[in-house]
Scaffold this motif. Structure first.
Motif, short mmCIF file in Angstrom:
data_model
loop_
_atom_site.label_atom_id
_atom_site.label_comp_id
_atom_site.label_asym_id
_atom_site.label_seq_id
_atom_site.Cartn_x
_atom_site.Cartn_y
_atom_site.Cartn_z
N VAL A 15 0.83 -1.20 0.00
CA VAL A 15 0.00 0.00 0.00
C VAL A 15 0.87 1.25 0.00
O VAL A 15 2.08 1.19 0.19
N ARG A 16 0.23 2.38 -0.20
CA ARG A 16 0.86 3.68 0.04
C ARG A 16 -0.08 4.48 0.91
O ARG A 16 -1.31 4.44 0.75
N LEU A 17 0.51 5.20 1.86
CA LEU A 17 -0.26 6.07 2.74
C LEU A 17 -0.04 7.53 2.35
O LEU A 17 0.86 7.85 1.59
N ARG A 18 -0.84 8.39 2.90
CA ARG A 18 -0.64 9.83 2.78
C ARG A 18 -0.30 10.37 4.16
O ARG A 18 -1.08 10.24 5.10
N GLN A 19 0.91 10.95 4.28
CA GLN A 19 1.40 11.53 5.53
C GLN A 19 1.36 10.53 6.69
O GLN A 19 1.19 10.91 7.85
N GLY A 20 1.52 9.25 6.36
CA GLY A 20 1.61 8.23 7.40
C GLY A 20 0.31 7.86 8.06
O GLY A 20 0.31 7.13 9.06
N GLU A 21 -0.82 8.30 7.53
CA GLU A 21 -2.11 8.00 8.14
C GLU A 21 -2.64 6.67 7.62
O GLU A 21 -2.88 6.50 6.42
N MET A 22 -2.83 5.71 8.54
CA MET A 22 -3.20 4.36 8.13
C MET A 22 -4.55 4.31 7.40
O MET A 22 -4.77 3.46 6.54
N ASP A 23 -5.46 5.21 7.74
CA ASP A 23 -6.78 5.16 7.11
C ASP A 23 -6.80 5.78 5.71
O ASP A 23 -7.84 5.87 5.07
N THR A 24 -5.61 6.21 5.23
CA THR A 24 -5.52 6.74 3.86
C THR A 24 -4.91 5.73 2.90
O THR A 24 -4.57 6.07 1.77
N ALA A 25 -4.76 4.48 3.34
CA ALA A 25 -4.04 3.49 2.54
C ALA A 25 -4.71 3.22 1.20
O ALA A 25 -5.93 3.02 1.12
N THR A 26 -3.89 3.23 0.16
CA THR A 26 -4.31 2.80 -1.17
C THR A 26 -3.57 1.50 -1.48
O THR A 26 -2.34 1.46 -1.42
N VAL A 27 -4.31 0.44 -1.79
CA VAL A 27 -3.69 -0.83 -2.12
C VAL A 27 -3.24 -0.80 -3.58
O VAL A 27 -4.04 -0.59 -4.48
N PHE A 28 -1.93 -1.00 -3.79
CA PHE A 28 -1.40 -1.02 -5.15
C PHE A 28 -1.13 -2.44 -5.64
O PHE A 28 -1.10 -2.68 -6.84
N ASN A 29 -0.92 -3.36 -4.71
CA ASN A 29 -0.74 -4.76 -5.10
C ASN A 29 -1.10 -5.63 -3.91
O ASN A 29 -0.52 -5.48 -2.83
N SER A 30 -2.05 -6.53 -4.10
CA SER A 30 -2.45 -7.41 -3.00
C SER A 30 -1.42 -8.51 -2.77
O SER A 30 -1.51 -9.23 -1.78
N ASP A 31 -0.45 -8.63 -3.66
CA ASP A 31 0.62 -9.63 -3.55
C ASP A 31 1.97 -8.92 -3.55
O ASP A 31 2.56 -8.68 -4.60
N PRO A 32 2.49 -8.55 -2.37
CA PRO A 32 3.75 -7.81 -2.31
C PRO A 32 4.94 -8.56 -2.93
O PRO A 32 5.85 -7.93 -3.46
N ALA A 33 4.93 -9.88 -2.86
CA ALA A 33 6.01 -10.65 -3.49
C ALA A 33 5.99 -10.44 -5.00
O ALA A 33 7.05 -10.34 -5.64
N ASP A 34 4.81 -10.37 -5.57
CA ASP A 34 4.68 -10.08 -7.00
C ASP A 34 5.21 -8.69 -7.30
O ASP A 34 5.90 -8.47 -8.30
N GLN A 35 4.90 -7.74 -6.43
CA GLN A 35 5.41 -6.38 -6.61
C GLN A 35 6.93 -6.37 -6.56
O GLN A 35 7.60 -5.67 -7.34
N ALA A 36 7.50 -7.14 -5.65
CA ALA A 36 8.96 -7.24 -5.56
C ALA A 36 9.55 -7.78 -6.85
O ALA A 36 10.59 -7.28 -7.34
N ARG A 37 8.90 -8.77 -7.43
CA ARG A 37 9.38 -9.32 -8.69
C ARG A 37 9.32 -8.29 -9.81
O ARG A 37 10.20 -8.22 -10.68
N LEU A 38 8.27 -7.46 -9.81
CA LEU A 38 8.16 -6.40 -10.81
C LEU A 38 9.30 -5.40 -10.68
O LEU A 38 9.89 -4.96 -11.67
N PHE A 39 9.61 -5.02 -9.45
CA PHE A 39 10.72 -4.09 -9.23
C PHE A 39 12.05 -4.74 -9.63
O PHE A 39 12.94 -4.07 -10.18
N HIS A 40 12.20 -6.02 -9.34
CA HIS A 40 13.41 -6.75 -9.73
C HIS A 40 13.55 -6.75 -11.25
O HIS A 40 14.62 -6.46 -11.80
N ALA A 41 12.48 -7.05 -11.93
CA ALA A 41 12.50 -7.10 -13.39
C ALA A 41 12.80 -5.74 -14.00
O ALA A 41 13.38 -5.64 -15.10
N ALA A 42 12.43 -4.67 -13.29
CA ALA A 42 12.68 -3.31 -13.78
C ALA A 42 14.14 -2.90 -13.65
O ALA A 42 14.54 -1.87 -14.21
N GLY A 43 14.93 -3.69 -12.91
CA GLY A 43 16.35 -3.41 -12.81
C GLY A 43 16.84 -2.84 -11.49
O GLY A 43 18.02 -2.53 -11.34
N PHE A 44 15.94 -2.69 -10.52
CA PHE A 44 16.37 -2.18 -9.22
C PHE A 44 17.21 -3.22 -8.48
O PHE A 44 17.02 -4.43 -8.67
#
Length: 248
Positions: A15-44
């Motif tokens: 997720v990403r928060l706004r100013q650290g407020e937990m109730d502002t969370a936006t879910v960007f990927n329900s599978d963080p491991a998948d997100q990690a793989r995407l970042f890996h594939a991007a070259g980070f």
């Protein structure tokens, strides 16, 4: 300069928060491991992972999710959130985490930071999260009387690998990185500084790159990567430009 893509964990999702407020969370990927793989594939080469639930509760919460991330990619990972004792530090490092981030503990138990640096050289990062000039703790829920520069100076000779400086007022809002404050902190101490909070475009990365020689090791990028405002290939190319030649 290192680009650290951020994976913030709340209830097992990225997720990403706004100013650290937990109730502002936006879910960007329900599978963080998948997100990690995407970042890996991007070259980070690094990941910046935060257990948000752990930061608020004072102990690790998203253990299984972090373990899945570690197992899914061959990347160096720095992890924060709810790390408040030596045993937890040892457990995470043994589990494959490259560096642990101590935030609240740095304010409330500085001796823990120093002991951890002695026990685990090069593995301890101090997270300094500031509202204005003052340091926030407990998942940003409390603001202390301590000023960011004073806290950082207290660890000058401790062996801290880096300081992550987050401007909470800009975090998650895409309003631009606080380059002057980050550079001022980097110039005031000998510990490398990682910028965090507010990165909205390649211009922010370029501005930080332009003052890299002040002691800025890298920049954490979250929402702007997720929503496409920052192109991974362009950010990585910019970060690799020799110091002093990036446009401001």
């Amino acid at each position: 300069m290192i680009i650290f893509p951020a994976i913030d964990l709340k209830d097992g999702a990225a997720v990403r928060l706004r100013q650290g407020e937990m109730d502002t969370a936006t879910v960007f990927n329900s599978d963080p491991a998948d997100q990690a793989r995407l970042f890996h594939a991007a070259g980070f080469e690094w990941l910046h992972v935060v257990d948000l639930n752990g930061a608020f509760e004072g102990h690790p919460v998203n253990r299984e999710t972090v373990a899945a991330i570690v197992a899914s990619v061959d990347l160096k990972i720095q992890l924060g959130g709810g790390i408040r004792d030596l045993k937890t530090i040892e457990n995470w490092l043994s589990a494959g985490i490259e560096r642990v981030i101590l935030g609240t503990a740095a304010v409330k138990d500085p001796e823990l930071v120093k002991e951890a640096c002695r026990n685990f050289p090069g593995k301890v990062v101090v997270g300094i999260d500031a509202r204005g000039r003052h340091v926030a703790v407990e998942g940003w829920a409390e603001v202390s009387e301590m000023e960011a520069t004073d806290l950082a100076r207290g660890f000058e000779d401790a062996g801290v690998a880096a300081i992550i400086y987050t401007d909470i007022d800009r975090d998650g809002l895409l309003q631009g990185a606080n380059v002057p404050a980050t550079a001022a902190l980097a110039e005031a101490i000998s510990i490398p500084v990682i910028a965090s909070g507010g990165v909205a475009s390649l211009d922010d990365i370029a501005a930080l790159k332009a003052v890299e020689e002040s002691g800025i090791e890298g920049v954490i990028c979250g929402r702007a990567l997720y929503d496409g405002r920052v192109n991974p290939a362009a950010a990585l190319a910019l970060s690799a430009i020799p110091s002093g030649t990036a446009a401001g």
